[in-house]
Scaffold this motif. Structure first.
Motif, PDB file in Angstrom:
ATOM      1  N   ARG A 158      27.524  66.450  20.580  1.00 10.30           N
ATOM      2  CA  ARG A 158      26.922  65.249  20.754  1.00 10.30           C
ATOM      3  C   ARG A 158      27.584  64.010  20.388  1.00 10.30           C
ATOM      4  O   ARG A 158      28.297  64.011  19.270  1.00 10.30           O
ATOM      5  CB  ARG A 158      25.391  65.350  20.240  1.00 10.30           C
ATOM      6  N   ALA A 159      27.568  62.960  20.984  1.00  7.06           N
ATOM      7  CA  ALA A 159      28.321  61.784  20.399  1.00  7.06           C
ATOM      8  C   ALA A 159      27.734  61.163  19.203  1.00  7.06           C
ATOM      9  O   ALA A 159      26.385  61.180  19.204  1.00  7.06           O
ATOM     10  CB  ALA A 159      28.191  60.536  21.454  1.00  7.06           C
ATOM     11  N   VAL A 160      28.530  60.829  18.133  1.00  2.00           N
ATOM     12  CA  VAL A 160      27.942  60.193  17.158  1.00  2.00           C
ATOM     13  C   VAL A 160      28.590  58.903  16.817  1.00  2.00           C
ATOM     14  O   VAL A 160      28.266  57.969  16.025  1.00  2.00           O
ATOM     15  CB  VAL A 160      28.515  61.074  15.886  1.00  2.00           C
ATOM     16  N   VAL A 161      29.619  58.573  17.628  1.00  4.11           N
ATOM     17  CA  VAL A 161      30.200  57.061  17.643  1.00  4.11           C
ATOM     18  C   VAL A 161      30.377  56.793  19.047  1.00  4.11           C
ATOM     19  O   VAL A 161      30.936  57.440  19.943  1.00  4.11           O
ATOM     20  CB  VAL A 161      31.540  57.162  17.031  1.00  4.11           C
ATOM     21  N   LEU A 162      29.852  55.709  19.450  1.00  2.00           N
ATOM     22  CA  LEU A 162      29.762  55.243  20.986  1.00  2.00           C
ATOM     23  C   LEU A 162      30.371  53.798  21.197  1.00  2.00           C
ATOM     24  O   LEU A 162      30.131  52.814  20.166  1.00  2.00           O
ATOM     25  CB  LEU A 162      28.251  55.223  21.517  1.00  2.00           C
ATOM     26  N   ARG A 163      31.029  53.600  22.200  1.00  2.00           N
ATOM     27  CA  ARG A 163      31.489  52.146  22.359  1.00  2.00           C
ATOM     28  C   ARG A 163      30.936  51.841  23.985  1.00  2.00           C
ATOM     29  O   ARG A 163      31.123  52.749  24.764  1.00  2.00           O
ATOM     30  CB  ARG A 163      33.046  52.062  22.276  1.00  2.00           C
ATOM     31  N   TYR A 164      30.607  50.706  24.155  1.00  2.00           N
ATOM     32  CA  TYR A 164      29.977  50.616  25.581  1.00  2.00           C
ATOM     33  C   TYR A 164      30.440  49.045  25.706  1.00  2.00           C
ATOM     34  O   TYR A 164      30.766  48.173  25.110  1.00  2.00           O
ATOM     35  CB  TYR A 164      28.571  50.616  25.610  1.00  2.00           C
ATOM     36  N   TRP A 165      30.698  48.807  27.221  1.00  2.00           N
ATOM     37  CA  TRP A 165      31.437  47.765  27.751  1.00  2.00           C
ATOM     38  C   TRP A 165      30.905  47.673  29.174  1.00  2.00           C
ATOM     39  O   TRP A 165      30.564  48.394  29.894  1.00  2.00           O
ATOM     40  CB  TRP A 165      32.931  47.770  27.588  1.00  2.00           C
ATOM     41  N   PRO A 166      30.838  46.151  29.498  1.00  4.15           N
ATOM     42  CA  PRO A 166      30.114  45.981  30.987  1.00  4.15           C
ATOM     43  C   PRO A 166      31.368  46.220  31.832  1.00  4.15           C
ATOM     44  O   PRO A 166      32.694  46.141  31.709  1.00  4.15           O
ATOM     45  CB  PRO A 166      30.274  44.381  30.849  1.00  4.15           C
ATOM     46  N   THR A 167      31.104  46.782  33.079  1.00  2.31           N
ATOM     47  CA  THR A 167      31.982  47.384  34.206  1.00  2.31           C
ATOM     48  C   THR A 167      32.243  45.933  35.298  1.00  2.31           C
ATOM     49  O   THR A 167      31.159  45.366  35.844  1.00  2.31           O
ATOM     50  CB  THR A 167      31.261  48.173  35.015  1.00  2.31           C
ATOM     51  N   LEU A 168      33.157  45.472  35.049  1.00  2.00           N
ATOM     52  CA  LEU A 168      33.747  44.331  35.520  1.00  2.00           C
ATOM     53  C   LEU A 168      34.228  44.719  37.012  1.00  2.00           C
ATOM     54  O   LEU A 168      34.780  45.803  37.236  1.00  2.00           O
ATOM     55  CB  LEU A 168      34.851  43.784  34.795  1.00  2.00           C
ATOM     56  N   CYS A 169      34.227  43.481  37.836  1.00  2.00           N
ATOM     57  CA  CYS A 169      34.853  43.637  39.196  1.00  2.00           C
ATOM     58  C   CYS A 169      36.305  43.771  39.058  1.00  2.00           C
ATOM     59  O   CYS A 169      36.970  44.099  40.179  1.00  2.00           O
ATOM     60  CB  CYS A 169      34.353  42.356  40.116  1.00  2.00           C
ATOM     61  N   GLY A 170      36.969  43.137  38.189  1.00  2.00           N
ATOM     62  CA  GLY A 170      38.448  43.003  38.193  1.00  2.00           C
ATOM     63  C   GLY A 170      38.741  42.103  36.744  1.00  2.00           C
ATOM     64  O   GLY A 170      38.049  41.525  36.077  1.00  2.00           O
ATOM     65  N   PRO A 171      40.210  41.923  36.633  1.00  2.00           N
ATOM     66  CA  PRO A 171      40.547  41.072  35.449  1.00  2.00           C
ATOM     67  C   PRO A 171      39.888  39.754  35.734  1.00  2.00           C
ATOM     68  O   PRO A 171      39.909  39.071  36.683  1.00  2.00           O
ATOM     69  CB  PRO A 171      42.205  41.048  35.727  1.00  2.00           C
ATOM     70  N   PRO A 172      39.353  39.258  34.478  1.00  2.00           N
ATOM     71  CA  PRO A 172      38.703  38.027  34.519  1.00  2.00           C
ATOM     72  C   PRO A 172      39.735  36.760  35.071  1.00  2.00           C
ATOM     73  O   PRO A 172      40.925  36.830  34.762  1.00  2.00           O
ATOM     74  CB  PRO A 172      38.134  37.632  33.009  1.00  2.00           C
ATOM     75  N   ARG A 173      39.293  35.683  35.581  1.00  3.19           N
ATOM     76  CA  ARG A 173      40.282  34.632  35.918  1.00  3.19           C
ATOM     77  C   ARG A 173      40.438  33.867  34.642  1.00  3.19           C
ATOM     78  O   ARG A 173      39.633  33.703  33.783  1.00  3.19           O
ATOM     79  CB  ARG A 173      39.542  33.716  37.037  1.00  3.19           C
ATOM     80  N   ARG A 174      41.879  33.340  34.538  1.00  8.04           N
ATOM     81  CA  ARG A 174      42.009  32.664  33.245  1.00  8.04           C
ATOM     82  C   ARG A 174      41.446  31.181  33.397  1.00  8.04           C
ATOM     83  O   ARG A 174      41.120  30.943  32.351  1.00  8.04           O
ATOM     84  CB  ARG A 174      43.802  32.425  33.222  1.00  8.04           C
ATOM     85  N   ASP A 175      41.383  30.588  34.653  1.00  6.95           N
ATOM     86  CA  ASP A 175      40.984  29.154  34.919  1.00  6.95           C
ATOM     87  C   ASP A 175      39.259  29.270  34.711  1.00  6.95           C
ATOM     88  O   ASP A 175      38.752  28.130  34.192  1.00  6.95           O
ATOM     89  CB  ASP A 175      41.110  28.653  36.155  1.00  6.95           C
ATOM     90  N   ARG A 176      38.557  30.377  35.075  1.00 11.08           N
ATOM     91  CA  ARG A 176      37.142  30.379  35.067  1.00 11.08           C
ATOM     92  C   ARG A 176      36.809  31.748  34.583  1.00 11.08           C
ATOM     93  O   ARG A 176      36.499  32.680  35.588  1.00 11.08           O
ATOM     94  CB  ARG A 176      36.334  30.047  36.374  1.00 11.08           C
ATOM     95  N   PRO A 177      36.726  32.249  33.270  1.00 11.17           N
ATOM     96  CA  PRO A 177      36.418  33.456  32.915  1.00 11.17           C
ATOM     97  C   PRO A 177      35.113  34.165  33.454  1.00 11.17           C
ATOM     98  O   PRO A 177      34.896  35.355  33.436  1.00 11.17           O
ATOM     99  CB  PRO A 177      36.604  33.521  31.393  1.00 11.17           C
ATOM    100  N   ALA A 178      34.163  33.403  33.455  1.00 14.58           N
ATOM    101  CA  ALA A 178      32.806  33.703  33.947  1.00 14.58           C
ATOM    102  C   ALA A 178      32.773  34.087  35.424  1.00 14.58           C
ATOM    103  O   ALA A 178      31.853  34.710  35.887  1.00 14.58           O
ATOM    104  CB  ALA A 178      31.692  32.841  33.603  1.00 14.58           C
ATOM    105  N   ALA A 179      33.843  33.270  36.340  1.00 15.44           N
ATOM    106  CA  ALA A 179      33.469  33.488  37.865  1.00 15.44           C
ATOM    107  C   ALA A 179      34.200  34.899  38.364  1.00 15.44           C
ATOM    108  O   ALA A 179      34.711  35.780  37.315  1.00 15.44           O
ATOM    109  CB  ALA A 179      34.588  32.548  38.327  1.00 15.44           C
ATOM    110  N   VAL A 180      33.656  35.240  39.361  1.00 15.04           N
ATOM    111  CA  VAL A 180      34.188  36.572  39.644  1.00 15.04           C
ATOM    112  C   VAL A 180      35.683  36.657  40.102  1.00 15.04           C
ATOM    113  O   VAL A 180      36.347  35.748  40.323  1.00 15.04           O
ATOM    114  CB  VAL A 180      33.415  36.975  41.195  1.00 15.04           C
ATOM    115  N   THR A 181      36.495  37.799  39.859  1.00 10.83           N
ATOM    116  CA  THR A 181      37.716  37.941  39.815  1.00 10.83           C
ATOM    117  C   THR A 181      38.168  37.531  41.156  1.00 10.83           C
ATOM    118  O   THR A 181      37.905  37.703  42.147  1.00 10.83           O
ATOM    119  CB  THR A 181      38.164  39.339  39.563  1.00 10.83           C
TER     120      THR A 181
END
Length: 219
Positions: free
Chosen positions: A131-154
């Motif tokens: 059973r896991a005793v250390v977990l890491r979680y992260w959002p599943t993204l559409c692709g690499p973030p844009r440099r000019d607009r990181p919040a925009a879709v890739t």
């Protein structure tokens, strides 16, 4: 002691204006695919917080405000329900996938929305029972973030993903979704780590009370 909930984290991402997330109108995973305490050790968990010390001999109600903790209920089967009836689950695989359903109300600050959002979840350490005793979680993204607009879709969606005109992207199938989660793991995104502290014990806040405080239930 501050409590944390991945439901709250996911909601903040969903409603925070970021468009670079994999979403779906229907769930990719069902309750039959959920894993709970078979995969994750039950008990108290804490998000990494350098310099925050917790007395494990004290009841959880006496832990300091710097401790952001979460409880994995002893009988948890991998599915949670929010008070609005939406379903949230942890599914098996490598990486595991956390699937979150959202329904905003007609009176919400943003237009009413219903969708599913996904996180990758990796077990970094396991106990003797696997059973896991250390977990890491992260959002599943559409692709690499844009440099000019990181919040925009890739501009470079991962294979098997299609960008939506209104923002976000959709996966061709569950395999493409899981591969997107794997690729997203390697990006420099905010990816909290949770560590198991100890089992629930008499004197701690009751599981039912803790769940009620979080606005969730397990059945």
């Amino acid at each position: 002691m501050r409590r944390i909930s991945m439901l709250a984290v996911a909601a903040a991402l969903f409603l925070g204006g970021c468009e670079n997330f994999v979403v779906s109108e229907k769930p990719w995973f069902s309750a039959e695919q959920a894993v709970g305490t078979r995969a994750v050790r039950p008990g108290w968990w804490m998000e990494d917080a350098p310099g925050c010390r917790v007395d494990l001999d004290a009841p959880n109600t006496a832990w300091p405000d710097c401790a952001k903790t979460v409880l994995a209920p002893s009988a948890w089967k991998g599915v949670l329900w929010a008070l609005d009836g939406t379903e949230h689950m942890l599914t098996g695989g490598d990486p595991m996938i956390a699937q979150y359903e959202f329904q905003t109300s007609e009176t919400a600050a943003v237009p009413s929305q219903h969708a599913y959002l996904y996180f990758g979840v990796a077990a970094l350490e396991r106990d003797a029972e696997g059973r896991a005793v250390v977990l890491r979680y992260w959002p599943t993204l559409c692709g690499p973030p844009r440099r000019d607009r990181p919040a925009a879709v890739t501009r470079r969606p991962w294979p098997g993903l299609s960008v939506k005109r209104e923002g976000g992207c959709v996966a061709r199938d569950a395999t493409a979704l899981r591969r997107a989660a794997e690729r997203s793991r390697a990006l420099d995104t905010d990816a909290p780590t949770l560590r198991w502290l100890r089992d629930w014990r008499p004197g701690d806040q009751g599981e039912a009370d803790w769940l009620a405080d979080q606005g969730i239930r397990t059945h």
